[in-house]
Design an enzyme around this catalytic site. Structure first.
Site, PDB file in Angstrom:
ATOM      1  N   ASN A 153      47.460  39.918  35.308  1.00  0.00           N
ATOM      2  CA  ASN A 153      47.081  39.362  36.610  1.00  0.00           C
ATOM      3  C   ASN A 153      48.341  38.865  37.310  1.00  0.00           C
ATOM      4  OD1 ASN A 153      46.144  37.901  38.763  1.00  0.00           O
ATOM      5  ND2 ASN A 153      44.628  36.722  37.600  1.00  0.00           N
TER       6      ASN A 153
ATOM      7  N   GLU B 242      37.565  35.270  35.276  1.00  0.00           N
ATOM      8  CA  GLU B 242      37.888  36.557  35.881  1.00  0.00           C
ATOM      9  C   GLU B 242      38.518  37.501  34.868  1.00  0.00           C
ATOM     10  OE1 GLU B 242      39.785  34.053  38.949  1.00  0.00           O
ATOM     11  OE2 GLU B 242      39.306  35.701  40.293  1.00  0.00           O
TER      12      GLU B 242
ATOM     13  N   ARG C  46      44.314  43.117  37.601  1.00  0.00           N
ATOM     14  CA  ARG C  46      43.687  42.594  38.807  1.00  0.00           C
ATOM     15  C   ARG C  46      44.458  43.145  39.998  1.00  0.00           C
ATOM     16  NH1 ARG C  46      44.700  36.971  41.503  1.00  0.00           N
ATOM     17  NH2 ARG C  46      43.180  37.087  43.183  1.00  0.00           N
TER      18      ARG C  46
ATOM     19  N   HIS D 261      38.098  37.326  45.713  1.00  0.00           N
ATOM     20  CA  HIS D 261      37.549  36.621  44.534  1.00  0.00           C
ATOM     21  C   HIS D 261      36.302  37.328  43.999  1.00  0.00           C
ATOM     22  CE1 HIS D 261      39.333  32.557  46.141  1.00  0.00           C
ATOM     23  NE2 HIS D 261      40.158  33.104  45.260  1.00  0.00           N
TER      24      HIS D 261
END
Ligand code: AMP
Length: 398
Positions: free
Chosen positions: A9, A380, A86, A175
């Protein structure tokens, strides 16, 4: 050899690595911060020791260092079987996570104009990981994908239609992995299926957004073309009057300067003049610092207004769900926000709100509340790990 999944990420100046086992239990994680700055450093979660990085270290250097640390410490005993990244902006091209290849990387690059702070660093993380693990299937998981179900009435701005058609100017939302996780977790906690559960989910961290999820599908959200729209955030303004640009031009402030201030010097930081950190703001307010209390008031009021706005997309509501560093940890912010929503029938139990965490079902509403209010720690990375395993599994030769 057991399956493992590595999650990468990359934020604008940070890089987080997390390693999951085959059951998607987290085995290790590490965070590199202040990348590109002189005091870049990293740390493995749960360890005190600071891992020095070269001054101005890039995302690639941080990734290579952390992979080496994981290997040297025996945290990564074998090459991961899948890798998930991500990626912030997938535009209208990506409605779900996809296996990375050259075409996908080109398409992510094409979306960079929509997320100039994020997509280029996401791509550099992807390239560095591909160089380290060329044989491992890698998946891109997009922040925007979950919101690709927004109806036109929710994603169109009232602007000349050609701006949407020719330049893709519309609301995308962000998000998405966090909102999807909250909706699924809320369904589980309420004993329902995701496809029959409708929630309003608020992700309240340094970045903040709120989403209306109808029967498991995102139907409205507060962030727009970029992650600047909507709620008050740590350093981002959220909604402002676009007339501001012309007014400030008359004061000699150029558009790029306004843009910089709206992104980096506004929000809680701008209002308080002190900090973007909600915990510090609460302490300052407790010591009588008025601008900090004002920042908290504006934050909570805007959030409450948006809860009302999200209601317009729903025909029933199973729960209001709160997450992120602020949503999960600040009883004060939860209480001040819900206090604005009495007319809609929301009411918190002060006891449950203050002692959240000691109760496993996450519920903090009073028995008289018209709607459940849930606090759900977001995850996440877990969503990205699951997606990476699923897609690598379906890509594997049978
Ligand atoms: P995140 O981006 O999700 O890590 O959230 C960061 C934000 O959560 C920062 O503004 C922190 O100050 C805030 N935060 C974390 N813990 C608390 C707390 N106990 N009270 C208030 N804010 C908190």
């Amino acid at each position: 050899m057991e399956d493992t999944v590595l999650v990468v990420n990359c934020g604008s100046s940070s890089l987080k690595l997390a390693l999951f086992d085959g059951q998607h239990r987290k085995q290790a994680s590490a965070l590199a911060e202040r990348l590109g700055q002189n005091d870049a450093f990293a740390r493995v979660e749960g360890q005190e020791e600071i891992i020095p990085l070269d001054p101005g270290a890039s995302h690639d250097q941080a990734l290579n260092t952390l992979v080496k640390v994981f290997r040297d410490q025996g945290l990564m005993a074998s090459t991961p079987t899948a890798i998930g990244h991500r990626v912030v902006h997938g535009g209208e091209t990506f409605r779900e996570a996809v296996l990375l290849d050259d075409d996908v990387m080109d398409a992510i690059e094409d979306c960079a104009g929509l997320a100039p702070l994020h997509n280029p660093v996401n791509l550099s993380g992807i390239r560095a990981t591909l160089a380290q693990f060329p044989e491992v299937p890698q998946t891109a998981v997009f922040d925007t994908a979950f919101h690709q179900t927004l109806p036109k009435k929710a994603f169109l701005y009232a602007l000349p239609e050609a701006w949407y058609r020719e330049w893709g100017i519309r609301r995308y939302g962000f998000h998405g992995t966090s909102h999807a996780f909250m909706a699924a977790e809320a369904a589980r906690l309420l004993g329902k299926t995701p496809a029959t559960t409708s929630v309003i989910s608020a992700h309240l961290g340094n970045g903040c957004s709120i989403t209306a999820i109808r029967d498991g599908i995102s139907v409205d959200t507060s962030m727009g073309l970029t992650p600047l729209e909507g709620l008050v955030m740590g350093t981002r303004s959220g909604d402002v009057d676009p007339g501001l640009f012309d007014f400030l031009r008359s004061k000699g402030v150029a558009a790029d300067e306004v843009h910089r201030v709206l992104n980096h010097e506004s929000g809680l930081l701008g209002l308080s003049g002190q900090t973007n950190d909600m915990r510090s703001l609460c302490e300052l307010a407790d010591h009588g610092h008025e601008p900090s209390q004002t920042a908290i008031d504006v934050f909570c009021f805007r959030l409450a207004r948006y809860v009302g706005a999200m209601m317009a997309s729903l025909s029933n509501l199973d729960a209001l769900v709160l997450t992120g560093g602020i949503g999960e940890n600040s009883a004060r912010i939860r209480a001040e926000t819900i206090n604005h929503l009495k007319l809609m029938g929301f009411e918190l139990s002060p006891d449950l709100n203050n002692h959240h965490g000691e109760f496993s079902d996450g519920r903090i509403e009073s028995p008289d509340s018209r709607f459940p209010v849930l606090v759900i720690p977001t995850n996440e990375e877990l969503v990205i790990a699951r997606e990476a395993s699923r897609i690598a599994g379906s890509a594997a030769p049978g």
